[in-house]
Write a protein that holds these residues in place. Structure first.
Motif, PDB file in Angstrom:
ATOM      1  N   ASP A 173       0.818  -1.209   0.000  1.00  0.00           N
ATOM      2  CA  ASP A 173       0.000   0.000   0.000  1.00  0.00           C
ATOM      3  C   ASP A 173       0.858   1.268   0.000  1.00  0.00           C
ATOM      4  N   ALA A 174       2.036   1.172   0.628  1.00  0.00           N
ATOM      5  CA  ALA A 174       2.886   2.374   0.751  1.00  0.00           C
ATOM      6  C   ALA A 174       3.842   2.522  -0.424  1.00  0.00           C
ATOM      7  N   CYS A 175       4.167   1.422  -1.103  1.00  0.00           N
ATOM      8  CA  CYS A 175       5.064   1.496  -2.262  1.00  0.00           C
ATOM      9  C   CYS A 175       4.307   2.079  -3.456  1.00  0.00           C
ATOM     10  N   ARG A 176       4.822   3.144  -4.028  1.00  0.00           N
ATOM     11  CA  ARG A 176       4.181   3.686  -5.227  1.00  0.00           C
ATOM     12  C   ARG A 176       5.102   4.683  -5.922  1.00  0.00           C
ATOM     13  N   ILE A 177       4.801   4.924  -7.182  1.00  0.00           N
ATOM     14  CA  ILE A 177       5.528   5.932  -7.960  1.00  0.00           C
ATOM     15  C   ILE A 177       4.623   7.142  -8.127  1.00  0.00           C
ATOM     16  N   THR A 178       5.168   8.306  -7.835  1.00  0.00           N
ATOM     17  CA  THR A 178       4.468   9.572  -8.037  1.00  0.00           C
ATOM     18  C   THR A 178       5.345  10.462  -8.909  1.00  0.00           C
ATOM     19  N   GLU A 179       4.848  10.757 -10.121  1.00  0.00           N
ATOM     20  CA  GLU A 179       5.626  11.527 -11.076  1.00  0.00           C
ATOM     21  C   GLU A 179       6.982  10.849 -11.328  1.00  0.00           C
ATOM     22  N   ASN A 180       8.080  11.469 -10.845  1.00  0.00           N
ATOM     23  CA  ASN A 180       9.420  10.922 -11.111  1.00  0.00           C
ATOM     24  C   ASN A 180      10.069  10.344  -9.854  1.00  0.00           C
ATOM     25  N   ASN A 181       9.270  10.002  -8.855  1.00  0.00           N
ATOM     26  CA  ASN A 181       9.822   9.473  -7.613  1.00  0.00           C
ATOM     27  C   ASN A 181       9.167   8.142  -7.257  1.00  0.00           C
ATOM     28  N   ALA A 182      10.004   7.154  -6.971  1.00  0.00           N
ATOM     29  CA  ALA A 182       9.511   5.843  -6.532  1.00  0.00           C
ATOM     30  C   ALA A 182       9.846   5.664  -5.058  1.00  0.00           C
ATOM     31  N   ARG A 183       8.824   5.408  -4.262  1.00  0.00           N
ATOM     32  CA  ARG A 183       9.035   5.145  -2.836  1.00  0.00           C
ATOM     33  C   ARG A 183       9.012   3.642  -2.597  1.00  0.00           C
ATOM     34  N   ILE A 184      10.134   3.118  -2.061  1.00  0.00           N
ATOM     35  CA  ILE A 184      10.264   1.696  -1.745  1.00  0.00           C
ATOM     36  C   ILE A 184      10.135   1.549  -0.232  1.00  0.00           C
ATOM     37  N   VAL A 185       9.186   0.747   0.212  1.00  0.00           N
ATOM     38  CA  VAL A 185       8.950   0.544   1.643  1.00  0.00           C
ATOM     39  C   VAL A 185       9.041  -0.949   1.943  1.00  0.00           C
ATOM     40  N   VAL A 186       9.985  -1.330   2.801  1.00  0.00           N
ATOM     41  CA  VAL A 186      10.183  -2.732   3.149  1.00  0.00           C
ATOM     42  C   VAL A 186       9.844  -2.955   4.619  1.00  0.00           C
ATOM     43  N   ARG A 187       9.496  -4.199   4.938  1.00  0.00           N
ATOM     44  CA  ARG A 187       9.122  -4.575   6.298  1.00  0.00           C
ATOM     45  C   ARG A 187       9.995  -5.740   6.751  1.00  0.00           C
ATOM     46  N   LEU A 188      10.438  -5.689   8.019  1.00  0.00           N
ATOM     47  CA  LEU A 188      11.368  -6.671   8.554  1.00  0.00           C
ATOM     48  C   LEU A 188      11.058  -6.901  10.027  1.00  0.00           C
ATOM     49  N   PRO A 189      11.116  -8.152  10.508  1.00  0.00           N
ATOM     50  CA  PRO A 189      10.909  -8.389  11.938  1.00  0.00           C
ATOM     51  C   PRO A 189      11.945  -7.647  12.772  1.00  0.00           C
ATOM     52  N   PRO A 190      11.588  -7.203  13.982  1.00  0.00           N
ATOM     53  CA  PRO A 190      12.513  -6.419  14.812  1.00  0.00           C
ATOM     54  C   PRO A 190      13.712  -7.212  15.302  1.00  0.00           C
ATOM     55  N   THR A 191      13.639  -8.536  15.223  1.00  0.00           N
ATOM     56  CA  THR A 191      14.746  -9.376  15.687  1.00  0.00           C
ATOM     57  C   THR A 191      15.837  -9.553  14.643  1.00  0.00           C
ATOM     58  N   LEU A 192      15.598  -9.077  13.425  1.00  0.00           N
ATOM     59  CA  LEU A 192      16.581  -9.251  12.354  1.00  0.00           C
ATOM     60  C   LEU A 192      17.371  -7.966  12.134  1.00  0.00           C
ATOM     61  N   ASP A 193      18.586  -8.130  11.589  1.00  0.00           N
ATOM     62  CA  ASP A 193      19.545  -7.033  11.431  1.00  0.00           C
ATOM     63  C   ASP A 193      19.314  -6.301  10.113  1.00  0.00           C
ATOM     64  N   THR A 194      19.049  -5.004  10.171  1.00  0.00           N
ATOM     65  CA  THR A 194      18.818  -4.220   8.953  1.00  0.00           C
ATOM     66  C   THR A 194      20.059  -4.143   8.073  1.00  0.00           C
ATOM     67  N   LYS A 195      21.240  -4.394   8.647  1.00  0.00           N
ATOM     68  CA  LYS A 195      22.469  -4.372   7.858  1.00  0.00           C
ATOM     69  C   LYS A 195      22.542  -5.546   6.880  1.00  0.00           C
ATOM     70  N   GLU A 196      21.732  -6.581   7.133  1.00  0.00           N
ATOM     71  CA  GLU A 196      21.701  -7.739   6.234  1.00  0.00           C
ATOM     72  C   GLU A 196      20.685  -7.564   5.108  1.00  0.00           C
ATOM     73  N   VAL A 197      20.024  -6.412   5.090  1.00  0.00           N
ATOM     74  CA  VAL A 197      18.989  -6.136   4.086  1.00  0.00           C
ATOM     75  C   VAL A 197      19.602  -5.530   2.831  1.00  0.00           C
TER      76      VAL A 197
END
Length: 488
Positions: A192-216
């Motif tokens: 629902d949050a991922c979308r392109i508006t004009e010339n901008n693409a918003r990428i929204v990812v979801r991850l469990p809080p127990t996992l390391d964002t550095k591995e994303v």
């Protein structure tokens, strides 16, 4: 805890595959149906679900004189999923309600590991599945006296199949008692949050809080009509993260061309988990979709027709209309033959590719065999094949296609027979994916070739399965001894 497996190769492979992200599985549960055998209850079918978010299946217990069904959290019995696998290897399972037995096919249980389950791949996600098989199945796919017992219970069900569906178990495995351990994808996109508006693409990812964002990381392809595909990759450290008790949300904005389509891949620890298409809902690269969306904004009616559950308000003709629209947007020529009262016994939809290859489509709002639809489709395919051959059109390929809005798991009872007969089955997951593919112009002949390969692969898999011996899976190989043997 560390779960050391000695000798049970496929169990070990499964555990090793999910080890880098197993801490993300915080909502693990077991769902089952069991039947009476003497004084005990024996599993008929079960699933161990490893999830990052709460299960949509209700946590309720069903009981009648000869049938039990339930869904419980593994934490309710104080066990990890590794310990549950051990218990299954020992031939039993502890639940909050009753002890269940899981007898082996002599001399031991069988185990097989599928690292990329086909049903999940078609729904744009990764599932690692460990399948454990026991003794011969006691239940039958045919109507039985147990159906009448379920109908007379205080919480009535029409059949064993409906009970299996209620508990998310899909169709019955009719050869052996089967338990599947299903490890879902641990990283995904917020659609629902991922979308392109004009010339901008918003990428929204979801991850469990127990996992390391550095591995994303997130890989992407920017697709523009008539322009070479632009490819790139984003590290987890480039995202802006919001920490919550239940989920971590990462956001990144990337510049794209107007009317571009961004195909993104969610990757954790170097392993792709899911993929997703991000688009501007006000634009489309596919002129056929532009035509349909002019009259059906956002494809709301088409999606409604494909997404309705079975019920009195469901008009089966609506599904046929939606299927014809969808394939037309994918570039096929389509004709609806069975859309009137006089032609209701005709095939529902016929597809034609630019090269002349054909698909003959039968739509059902229920199971594949309901109303003899599968048998009718196979017979119509044989008749049309013969007429094409007799009219010097034998060079044209012809593919029988069965479409149902039900999830693939609910079609499991009929799926094997359909695929053995060379029928392409499009269930809920495949329909969702095909609608996504209408965002860009596609080559119908390439889609037809993909479908042919799917059918051929399924038939080859059945032949290979029939030729392969069962893999041994003995509890002794897990380094444990049974504490309570199942009855012999």
């Amino acid at each position: 805890m560390t779960f050391d497996v000695h000798g049970a190769a496929d169990v070990r492979k499964f555990l090793e595959a999910i080890n880098p992200w197993e801490s993300g599985y915080r909502e693990n549960s077991f769902t089952y149906v069991a039947t009476r055998l003497g004084n005990d209850f024996v599993l008929a079918q079960g699933m161990v679900w490893l999830r990052t978010s709460p299960s949509p299946i209700p946590f309720i217990h069903f009981k009648s004189e000869n049938v039990r069904a339930g869904h419980f959290k593994l934490s309710d019995v104080g066990k990890s999923f590794q310990e549950v696998i051990r218990e299954l290897g020992d031939g039993y399972l502890t639940t909050p309600y009753e002890k269940l037995y899981f007898p082996a096919k002599s001399p031991s249980h069988g185990a097989s590991f599928t690292p990329l389950h086909p049903a999940a791949l078609q729904s744009q996600s990764r599932l690692n599945v460990l399948k454990i098989t026991g003794a011969a199945q006691l239940l039958s796919a045919n109507p039985s006296v147990l159906d009448w017992e379920l109908r007379s219970s205080s919480v009535p069900f029409d059949s064993i199949h409906e009970l299996l569906s209620e508990y998310g178990l899909g169709g019955l495995f009719t050869d052996f008692v089967t338990v599947e351990v299903i490890a879902t994808a641990v990283m995904g996109f917020d659609g629902d949050a991922c979308r392109i508006t004009e010339n901008n693409a918003r990428i929204v990812v979801r991850l469990p809080p127990t996992l390391d964002t550095k591995e994303v990381s997130v890989g992407y392809r920017e697709i523009n009509p008539g322009v070479r595909v632009r490819r790139g990759s984003l590290a987890g450290t480039q995202f802006t993260w919001t920490q919550g008790p239940e989920i971590q949300v990462g956001i990144f904005d990337v510049a794209v061309n107007k009317a571009a389509l961004l195909h993104c891949y969610a990757i954790y620890n170097g392993v792709a988990q899911t993929h997703w298409f991000i688009s501007d809902p006000t634009t489309s690269q596919n002129p056929r979709r532009v035509v349909v969306e002019t009259f059906d904004p956002g494809l709301a009616i088409l999606i409604e027709f494909m997404g309705r559950s079975r019920g009195k308000s469901y008009d089966a003709r609506d599904l046929e209309v939606a299927v014809a629209w969808m394939f037309w947007m994918l570039g096929f020529s389509t004709v609806q033959l069975g859309s009137t009262a006089r032609t209701q016994d005709f095939s529902d939809v016929v597809l034609v590719t630019p090269q002349g290859h054909l698909g003959i489509v039968e739509c059902t709002i229920g199971l594949l065999k309901a109303g003899d639809k599968l048998a009718k489709l196979v017979a119509r395919h044989a008749t049309l094949r013969a007429r094409l051959n007799n009219s010097n059109n034998g060079h044209l390929k012809l593919l029988p296609i069965m479409v149902s809005p039900l999830p693939r798991a609910e079609l499991q009872a009929d799926l094997e027979q359909a695929e053995r007969l060379g029928v392409l089955v499009l269930a809920r997951e495949q329909l969702d994916q095909l609608v996504q593919r209408t965002l860009i112009t596609t080559n119908p002949d390439e889609l037809f070739q993909e479908a042919e390969k799917r059918v051929q692969s399924a038939q080859e898999a059945f032949r290979a399965k029939a030729a392969e011996p069962e893999l041994p899976f003995n509890s002794d190989e897990l380094g444990t001894r049974p504490t309570d043997k199942p009855p012999t």
